[in-house]
Design a protein around this motif. Structure first.
Motif, PDB file in Angstrom:
ATOM      1  N   VAL A 113       0.873  -1.186   0.000  1.00 55.38           N
ATOM      2  CA  VAL A 113       0.000   0.000   0.000  1.00 55.38           C
ATOM      3  C   VAL A 113       0.906   1.231   0.000  1.00 55.38           C
ATOM      4  O   VAL A 113       1.755   1.374   0.891  1.00 55.38           O
ATOM      5  N   PRO A 114       0.772   2.117  -0.996  1.00 51.53           N
ATOM      6  CA  PRO A 114       1.652   3.292  -1.039  1.00 51.53           C
ATOM      7  C   PRO A 114       1.364   4.285   0.085  1.00 51.53           C
ATOM      8  O   PRO A 114       0.296   4.883   0.147  1.00 51.53           O
ATOM      9  N   VAL A 115       2.310   4.407   0.995  1.00 57.08           N
ATOM     10  CA  VAL A 115       2.206   5.349   2.106  1.00 57.08           C
ATOM     11  C   VAL A 115       3.504   6.144   2.158  1.00 57.08           C
ATOM     12  O   VAL A 115       4.587   5.565   2.124  1.00 57.08           O
ATOM     13  N   GLN A 116       3.402   7.458   2.215  1.00 58.51           N
ATOM     14  CA  GLN A 116       4.612   8.280   2.273  1.00 58.51           C
ATOM     15  C   GLN A 116       5.292   8.094   3.616  1.00 58.51           C
ATOM     16  O   GLN A 116       4.720   8.350   4.671  1.00 58.51           O
ATOM     17  N   GLU A 117       6.539   7.638   3.572  1.00 54.62           N
ATOM     18  CA  GLU A 117       7.296   7.427   4.797  1.00 54.62           C
ATOM     19  C   GLU A 117       8.152   8.630   5.151  1.00 54.62           C
ATOM     20  O   GLU A 117       8.418   8.875   6.317  1.00 54.62           O
ATOM     21  N   TRP A 118       8.612   9.350   4.162  1.00 57.30           N
ATOM     22  CA  TRP A 118       9.427  10.530   4.411  1.00 57.30           C
ATOM     23  C   TRP A 118       9.470  11.401   3.167  1.00 57.30           C
ATOM     24  O   TRP A 118       9.089  10.968   2.080  1.00 57.30           O
ATOM     25  N   ALA A 119       9.911  12.623   3.338  1.00 57.91           N
ATOM     26  CA  ALA A 119      10.130  13.554   2.233  1.00 57.91           C
ATOM     27  C   ALA A 119      11.435  14.276   2.493  1.00 57.91           C
ATOM     28  O   ALA A 119      11.770  14.569   3.642  1.00 57.91           O
ATOM     29  N   ASP A 153      15.767   5.361   5.051  1.00 57.83           N
ATOM     30  CA  ASP A 153      14.930   6.078   6.021  1.00 57.83           C
ATOM     31  C   ASP A 153      14.813   7.571   5.702  1.00 57.83           C
ATOM     32  O   ASP A 153      14.213   8.331   6.458  1.00 57.83           O
ATOM     33  N   GLY A 154      15.416   8.012   4.578  1.00 63.68           N
ATOM     34  CA  GLY A 154      15.317   9.414   4.180  1.00 63.68           C
ATOM     35  C   GLY A 154      16.469  10.284   4.634  1.00 63.68           C
ATOM     36  O   GLY A 154      16.544  11.461   4.284  1.00 63.68           O
ATOM     37  N   GLU A 155      17.405   9.706   5.383  1.00 60.59           N
ATOM     38  CA  GLU A 155      18.568  10.477   5.838  1.00 60.59           C
ATOM     39  C   GLU A 155      19.576  10.606   4.694  1.00 60.59           C
ATOM     40  O   GLU A 155      19.855   9.629   3.974  1.00 60.59           O
ATOM     41  N   VAL A 156      20.106  11.799   4.512  1.00 61.63           N
ATOM     42  CA  VAL A 156      21.115  12.012   3.476  1.00 61.63           C
ATOM     43  C   VAL A 156      22.435  11.390   3.925  1.00 61.63           C
ATOM     44  O   VAL A 156      22.972  11.722   4.980  1.00 61.63           O
ATOM     45  N   LYS A 157      22.968  10.489   3.115  1.00 63.93           N
ATOM     46  CA  LYS A 157      24.245   9.846   3.413  1.00 63.93           C
ATOM     47  C   LYS A 157      25.386  10.782   3.019  1.00 63.93           C
ATOM     48  O   LYS A 157      26.339  10.964   3.778  1.00 63.93           O
ATOM     49  N   TRP A 158      25.305  11.344   1.805  1.00 67.61           N
ATOM     50  CA  TRP A 158      26.274  12.326   1.341  1.00 67.61           C
ATOM     51  C   TRP A 158      25.720  13.050   0.121  1.00 67.61           C
ATOM     52  O   TRP A 158      24.728  12.621  -0.473  1.00 67.61           O
ATOM     53  N   THR A 159      26.356  14.161  -0.203  1.00 68.26           N
ATOM     54  CA  THR A 159      26.030  14.893  -1.426  1.00 68.26           C
ATOM     55  C   THR A 159      27.335  15.201  -2.159  1.00 68.26           C
ATOM     56  O   THR A 159      28.402  15.269  -1.549  1.00 68.26           O
TER      57      THR A 159
END
Length: 200
Positions: free
Chosen positions: A61-67, A100-106
């Motif tokens: 079921v599509p549920v937004q977990e993070w943005a 989980d939506g956390e940025v690892k690196w850019t």
């Protein structure tokens, strides 16, 4: 009469060629065989058929977990590989994002990143930028090499055997680049290339 005989010979030759092609195809042999890199996401829309289907199962079921908010619009398609999501932004950065939506690196460039990243078997991520550069980035966000075709890169890279990177440029050339960042060849097309190459 001679024209009819010549026509019949032509039909026989064409039939023989067609039959040989079918026989070779049936036995798994072809003159040209498409091969992409054996990596999680070697090209735009994933595979030679451009299905865009990942091997990772999605939610029932599509549920937004993070943005995740970037510094500008996102025109790049995300890719997934080795448990990480990669996506470019018009804020001139490539983002590596954990599940989980956390940025690892850019990785920062000097132009908008609108091309979809491609991931090689070595875990290297390849992407183009509006700063006229193709980048290769290792799994911890370090830039392995940049290659400057001197025009913006809107095309999404495709990765073939031996991790050869194929990408188009606004300078009208299709480039083949080795995994070491050295150009193998370029093919002029006569106009800007914004589409992603296909390997065949």
């Amino acid at each position: 009469m001679s024209n009819k005989i010549g026509y019949k010979k032509l039909l026989v030759v064409m039939g023989a060629v067609g039959l040989m092609t079918l026989l070779l195809w049936g036995h798994g042999t072809s003159l040209v065989r498409a091969e992409v890199a054996g990596s999680p996401w070697p090209m735009f829309l994933h595979d030679l058929q451009h299905t865009g289907v990942s091997s990772h199962p999605g939610p029932a079921v599509p549920v937004q977990e993070w943005a995740l908010k970037t510094g500008d619009d996102v025109g790049s398609s995300p890719t997934v590989g080795f448990g990480i999501i990669y996506v470019g932004s018009n804020d001139n950065k490539l983002y590596a994002i954990k599940p989980d939506g956390e940025v690892k690196w850019t990785v920062s460039s000097q132009g908008a990143v609108t091309s979809a990243p491609a991931i090689g078997p070595s875990g290297t991520t390849y992407f183009g930028s509006g700063d006229n550069t193709v980048y290769a980035v290792n799994s911890v966000g370090g830039v392995k090499w940049p290659l400057d075709p001197r025009n913006p890169i809107r095309s999404s890279p495709a990765i073939g055997k031996a991790e050869t990177v194929y990408v188009g440029s606004d300078d009208g050339n299709l480039y083949a680049i080795g995994s070491d960042g050295i150009g193998k060849w370029k093919f002029p097309t006569g106009g800007p290339i914004a589409s992603s190459p296909s390997i065949a």
